[in-house]
Scaffold this motif. Structure first.
Motif, PDB file in Angstrom:
ATOM      1  N   ALA A 164     -16.042 -28.899  34.821  1.00 58.07           N
ATOM      2  CA  ALA A 164     -17.157 -29.496  34.077  1.00 58.07           C
ATOM      3  C   ALA A 164     -18.152 -28.433  33.632  1.00 58.07           C
ATOM      4  O   ALA A 164     -18.907 -28.637  32.674  1.00 58.07           O
ATOM      5  N   LYS A 165     -18.156 -27.295  34.315  1.00 54.26           N
ATOM      6  CA  LYS A 165     -19.091 -26.225  33.968  1.00 54.26           C
ATOM      7  C   LYS A 165     -18.634 -25.436  32.742  1.00 54.26           C
ATOM      8  O   LYS A 165     -19.389 -24.596  32.237  1.00 54.26           O
ATOM      9  N   TYR A 166     -17.446 -25.696  32.260  1.00 58.26           N
ATOM     10  CA  TYR A 166     -16.884 -24.970  31.119  1.00 58.26           C
ATOM     11  C   TYR A 166     -17.835 -24.991  29.924  1.00 58.26           C
ATOM     12  O   TYR A 166     -18.002 -23.988  29.224  1.00 58.26           O
ATOM     13  N   ARG A 167     -18.467 -26.139  29.685  1.00 56.06           N
ATOM     14  CA  ARG A 167     -19.308 -26.303  28.506  1.00 56.06           C
ATOM     15  C   ARG A 167     -20.661 -25.595  28.630  1.00 56.06           C
ATOM     16  O   ARG A 167     -21.411 -25.530  27.667  1.00 56.06           O
ATOM     17  N   GLU A 168     -20.975 -25.083  29.817  1.00 55.09           N
ATOM     18  CA  GLU A 168     -22.279 -24.447  30.008  1.00 55.09           C
ATOM     19  C   GLU A 168     -22.267 -22.952  29.705  1.00 55.09           C
ATOM     20  O   GLU A 168     -23.304 -22.302  29.762  1.00 55.09           O
ATOM     21  N   PHE A 169     -21.096 -22.400  29.376  1.00 54.99           N
ATOM     22  CA  PHE A 169     -21.023 -20.986  29.040  1.00 54.99           C
ATOM     23  C   PHE A 169     -21.476 -20.793  27.588  1.00 54.99           C
ATOM     24  O   PHE A 169     -20.859 -21.324  26.663  1.00 54.99           O
ATOM     25  N   ASN A 170     -22.551 -20.030  27.392  1.00 58.26           N
ATOM     26  CA  ASN A 170     -23.049 -19.792  26.044  1.00 58.26           C
ATOM     27  C   ASN A 170     -22.666 -18.399  25.571  1.00 58.26           C
ATOM     28  O   ASN A 170     -22.014 -17.633  26.275  1.00 58.26           O
ATOM     29  N   THR A 171     -23.087 -18.057  24.365  1.00 56.62           N
ATOM     30  CA  THR A 171     -22.673 -16.789  23.767  1.00 56.62           C
ATOM     31  C   THR A 171     -23.297 -15.580  24.435  1.00 56.62           C
ATOM     32  O   THR A 171     -22.890 -14.441  24.157  1.00 56.62           O
ATOM     33  N   ASP A 217     -10.696  -9.405  36.469  1.00 56.29           N
ATOM     34  CA  ASP A 217     -11.145 -10.309  35.417  1.00 56.29           C
ATOM     35  C   ASP A 217     -11.236 -11.750  35.915  1.00 56.29           C
ATOM     36  O   ASP A 217     -11.358 -12.674  35.104  1.00 56.29           O
ATOM     37  N   ASN A 218     -11.208 -11.952  37.228  1.00 56.08           N
ATOM     38  CA  ASN A 218     -11.328 -13.303  37.792  1.00 56.08           C
ATOM     39  C   ASN A 218     -12.770 -13.792  37.835  1.00 56.08           C
ATOM     40  O   ASN A 218     -13.049 -14.958  37.585  1.00 56.08           O
ATOM     41  N   PHE A 219     -13.680 -12.887  38.214  1.00 58.49           N
ATOM     42  CA  PHE A 219     -15.073 -13.270  38.425  1.00 58.49           C
ATOM     43  C   PHE A 219     -15.997 -12.345  37.649  1.00 58.49           C
ATOM     44  O   PHE A 219     -15.695 -11.170  37.433  1.00 58.49           O
ATOM     45  N   LEU A 220     -17.133 -12.903  37.266  1.00 61.25           N
ATOM     46  CA  LEU A 220     -18.202 -12.107  36.678  1.00 61.25           C
ATOM     47  C   LEU A 220     -19.375 -12.103  37.641  1.00 61.25           C
ATOM     48  O   LEU A 220     -19.766 -13.151  38.161  1.00 61.25           O
ATOM     49  N   SER A 234     -26.833 -19.635  43.827  1.00 54.31           N
ATOM     50  CA  SER A 234     -27.579 -18.579  43.134  1.00 54.31           C
ATOM     51  C   SER A 234     -26.673 -17.727  42.251  1.00 54.31           C
ATOM     52  O   SER A 234     -27.141 -16.801  41.570  1.00 54.31           O
ATOM     53  N   ASN A 235     -25.374 -18.031  42.248  1.00 56.65           N
ATOM     54  CA  ASN A 235     -24.428 -17.440  41.307  1.00 56.65           C
ATOM     55  C   ASN A 235     -24.241 -15.926  41.386  1.00 56.65           C
ATOM     56  O   ASN A 235     -24.270 -15.247  40.362  1.00 56.65           O
ATOM     57  N   PRO A 236     -24.012 -15.335  42.559  1.00 54.95           N
ATOM     58  CA  PRO A 236     -23.660 -13.916  42.549  1.00 54.95           C
ATOM     59  C   PRO A 236     -22.301 -13.679  41.914  1.00 54.95           C
ATOM     60  O   PRO A 236     -22.055 -12.653  41.313  1.00 54.95           O
ATOM     61  N   PHE A 237     -21.391 -14.653  42.053  1.00 53.63           N
ATOM     62  CA  PHE A 237     -20.081 -14.602  41.404  1.00 53.63           C
ATOM     63  C   PHE A 237     -19.835 -15.931  40.697  1.00 53.63           C
ATOM     64  O   PHE A 237     -20.080 -16.990  41.269  1.00 53.63           O
ATOM     65  N   VAL A 238     -19.306 -15.880  39.479  1.00 50.69           N
ATOM     66  CA  VAL A 238     -18.845 -17.116  38.836  1.00 50.69           C
ATOM     67  C   VAL A 238     -17.471 -16.855  38.212  1.00 50.69           C
ATOM     68  O   VAL A 238     -17.171 -15.723  37.795  1.00 50.69           O
ATOM     69  N   PRO A 239     -16.620 -17.875  38.135  1.00 47.90           N
ATOM     70  CA  PRO A 239     -15.356 -17.728  37.415  1.00 47.90           C
ATOM     71  C   PRO A 239     -15.648 -17.350  35.961  1.00 47.90           C
ATOM     72  O   PRO A 239     -16.600 -17.844  35.360  1.00 47.90           O
ATOM     73  N   THR A 240     -14.843 -16.489  35.383  1.00 47.63           N
ATOM     74  CA  THR A 240     -15.077 -16.072  34.010  1.00 47.63           C
ATOM     75  C   THR A 240     -14.701 -17.176  33.023  1.00 47.63           C
ATOM     76  O   THR A 240     -13.799 -17.977  33.281  1.00 47.63           O
ATOM     77  N   PHE A 241     -15.401 -17.199  31.908  1.00 47.46           N
ATOM     78  CA  PHE A 241     -15.100 -18.140  30.832  1.00 47.46           C
ATOM     79  C   PHE A 241     -13.674 -17.918  30.336  1.00 47.46           C
ATOM     80  O   PHE A 241     -12.957 -18.857  30.001  1.00 47.46           O
ATOM     81  N   HIS A 277     -23.771 -15.523  28.001  1.00 46.36           N
ATOM     82  CA  HIS A 277     -23.730 -15.872  29.424  1.00 46.36           C
ATOM     83  C   HIS A 277     -23.476 -14.680  30.341  1.00 46.36           C
ATOM     84  O   HIS A 277     -23.711 -14.777  31.547  1.00 46.36           O
ATOM     85  N   VAL A 278     -22.998 -13.564  29.823  1.00 48.44           N
ATOM     86  CA  VAL A 278     -22.812 -12.391  30.684  1.00 48.44           C
ATOM     87  C   VAL A 278     -24.140 -11.983  31.307  1.00 48.44           C
ATOM     88  O   VAL A 278     -24.194 -11.526  32.455  1.00 48.44           O
ATOM     89  N   MET A 279     -25.234 -12.175  30.558  1.00 52.00           N
ATOM     90  CA  MET A 279     -26.558 -11.805  31.049  1.00 52.00           C
ATOM     91  C   MET A 279     -27.257 -12.952  31.768  1.00 52.00           C
ATOM     92  O   MET A 279     -28.224 -12.746  32.493  1.00 52.00           O
ATOM     93  N   SER A 280     -26.793 -14.167  31.561  1.00 49.07           N
ATOM     94  CA  SER A 280     -27.416 -15.331  32.199  1.00 49.07           C
ATOM     95  C   SER A 280     -26.318 -16.338  32.529  1.00 49.07           C
ATOM     96  O   SER A 280     -25.937 -17.161  31.703  1.00 49.07           O
ATOM     97  N   LEU A 281     -25.825 -16.258  33.749  1.00 50.63           N
ATOM     98  CA  LEU A 281     -24.648 -17.034  34.121  1.00 50.63           C
ATOM     99  C   LEU A 281     -24.967 -18.523  34.250  1.00 50.63           C
ATOM    100  O   LEU A 281     -26.075 -18.903  34.614  1.00 50.63           O
ATOM    101  N   PRO A 282     -23.968 -19.370  33.964  1.00 53.85           N
ATOM    102  CA  PRO A 282     -24.171 -20.818  34.088  1.00 53.85           C
ATOM    103  C   PRO A 282     -24.564 -21.219  35.512  1.00 53.85           C
ATOM    104  O   PRO A 282     -24.048 -20.665  36.484  1.00 53.85           O
ATOM    105  N   ASN A 283     -25.432 -22.172  35.628  1.00 51.35           N
ATOM    106  CA  ASN A 283     -25.928 -22.602  36.931  1.00 51.35           C
ATOM    107  C   ASN A 283     -24.851 -23.314  37.734  1.00 51.35           C
ATOM    108  O   ASN A 283     -24.166 -24.197  37.238  1.00 51.35           O
TER     109      ASN A 283
END
Length: 500
Positions: A330-337, A86-89, A296-303, A339-345
């Motif tokens: 600072a990227k915390y605010r870029e996670f939308n409802t 559950d560390n990365f998506l 290109s975001n193959p891995f991002v920290p989970t919200f 985001h699992v299908m479209s990860l924050p840049n």
């Protein structure tokens, strides 16, 4: 023109290698060809008359083993460890199906299903274990024993990873000396694999030279760290305390004066016990750190991780220095409802460049910590808590918290609740060792996979756009990776794991 045989090459390599850290490209190329699992070329012409004559010969062979560890890590480290937790998506798009790994949808055609690099390391160790006792050179006994100890250690490390990743695997403990030795082995039960790990580490402990101090190859500290880790998988808490005591007694490692931001960025601090050194010219791109830092975001920290970390700090109204050196908050605010299908840049882990984003090319030579003192301190705290030594367990945990800028906790805070203390130690491990390959194995080791990961899927993943994309953990075989289809095609004696 004179024909160059393997004997000539190995003799030359023995002459070339003069220092423990030398990894000559010829060694890597030749050993890689030599040790293909299931297609091993017999070594009938490599005898003690042409090789295995000197300390340099042994050092050349063992050094090649570290190249196989790097290649194994390049093949699957992030997939075997962080991506399953559950560390990365993982991203849903692109050529690398990272999200399938993140959501427990493994298939046998994934590159990380291939275990060959671990068996190449095992082959290196098997040759060393076989030949070192037969050598007749004038190497002093302490050196000979330490090199043999290193061989046992490397084999244990390889099989420990095979055990954790695949479970039941072939058990190969002898070198291939004749063509008649080549076989297509069956899988052995994972209990037998683990038993060999324990036995090899015990053998290494009887032979190790405790005055050796190394950071990038085998050392007593690395042995004691690995043995502590293995003891925790055994649930042998007395043994874990004993070997962490032995590590402490070396007096080589401390958290005092070590900036957390340096433990990956520098990876040579007094906290770092065993570090995988990387050189682009010989090892290629370090795709572990380059991927974690990839725009290109193959891995991002989970919200969920962001939220958990902020809540952790809020409880004591203190900023965790690890958070600001690990994730870009600072990227915390870029996670939308969705985001699992479209990860924050550009929402990357920046543990190898705390506080800043760098070009991806600058991550190609980053070093990889395999064991750190903070890891062992927290394992020791967990073991002490299990043994009822609560005050000592809290003090061990507080060592890590202090370095993170957090206030101490005390016995009054827990009021005799050992389960709450254990949960806090586990949480410290998730934050402290984030992106270092520990979280998934911690869930496995502590029997929390279904509890934690299924709640993560049905809660977090479903809430943010992945309602039908995950597969719940329901049976033990799902904890393990499938065997590569290529390997199954090579060896009809092997059977696929579970229902993969």
């Amino acid at each position: 023109m004179k024909t160059v045989t393997k004997s000539h090459i190995l003799t030359l390599l023995g002459q070339l290698v003069r220092r423990p850290l030398v990894l000559c490209p010829l060694i890597l190329i030749f050993t890689s060809c030599l040790n293909e699992f299931l297609t091993v070329e017999p070594l009938a012409d490599i005898t003690t008359s042409t090789f295995w004559k000197s300390e340099n010969d042994v050092r050349a062979e063992l050094n090649a083993g570290y190249a196989h560890i790097k290649n194994a890590y390049k093949t699957g480290f992030l997939y075997w460890t962080e991506a399953r937790s559950d560390n990365f998506l993982g991203n849903v798009t692109g050529s690398s199906p990272v999200q399938n790994v993140s959501l427990n949808k493994l298939t046998s055609n994934l590159g990380a299903c291939n275990w060959n690099h671990w068996y190449k390391l095992i082959s290196v160790a098997n040759y060393a274990i076989y030949f070192i006792p037969t050598m007749t050179d004038k190497m002093d006994e302490a050196t000979r024993n330490h090199l043999l100890s290193e061989a046992y250690f490397l084999r244990a490390f390889a099989y420990f990873n095979l055990y954790r990743i695949w479970g039941d695997v072939p058990l190969v403990t002898q070198p291939t000396l004749r063509r008649s030795d080549v076989e297509k082995p069956l899988k052995s039960p994972k209990e037998d694999i683990f038993a060999l790990v324990v036995s090899d580490l015990a053998a290494a402990d009887t032979l190790v030279n405790v005055i050796v101090d190394e950071k990038f190859i085998y050392s007593p500290a690395a042995l004691y760290a690995l043995t502590t880790d293995v003891a925790m998988w055994e649930k042998d808490y007395e043994k874990a305390v004993l070997f962490s005591d032995k590590l402490y007694a070396l007096g080589k490692h401390t958290l005092d004066g070590v900036n957390f931001a340096d433990v990956c960025r520098d990876a040579t601090t007094a906290d770092n016990i065993w570090t995988l050194k990387w050189n682009y010219s010989t090892d290629g791109e370090n795709n572990i750190t380059a991927t974690l830092a990839n725009s290109s975001n193959p891995f991002v920290p989970t919200f969920e991780l962001y939220q958990k970390w902020f809540a952790w700090e809020k409880e004591f109204n203190a900023r965790d220095l690890r958070r600001v050196a690990t994730i870009d908050s600072a990227k915390y605010r870029e996670f939308n409802t969705k985001h699992v299908m479209s990860l924050p840049n550009s929402s990357q882990c920046w543990k190898w460049s705390p506080g800043e984003h760098k070009p991806q090319t600058e991550y190609q030579e980053c070093y990889i910590p395999i064991y750190r003192l903070a890891d062992i301190i927290l394992l020791r705290a967990e073991a002490l808590n299990r043994l009822g030594r609560t005050d000592e367990a809290i003090e061990e945990m507080n060592k890590v918290r202090r370095r993170a800028g957090l206030p101490d906790k005390d016995a009054a805070y827990y009021a005799g609740d050992s389960e709450k203390l254990e949960e806090d130690i586990w949480q410290e491990r998730q934050f402290e060792l984030y992106a270092e390959g520990r979280r998934w194995f911690d869930l496995r080791r502590t029997d929390r996979v279904e509890k934690v990961m299924n709640a993560y899927f049905t809660g977090y993943i479903a809430k943010y756009g992945g309602q039908d994309r995950y597969r719940l953990f329901e049976e033990e075989w799902q904890y393990y990776w499938p065997v590569s289809q290529d390997i199954l095609n090579e060896n009809e004696n092997l059977k696929q794991t579970g229902s993969y």
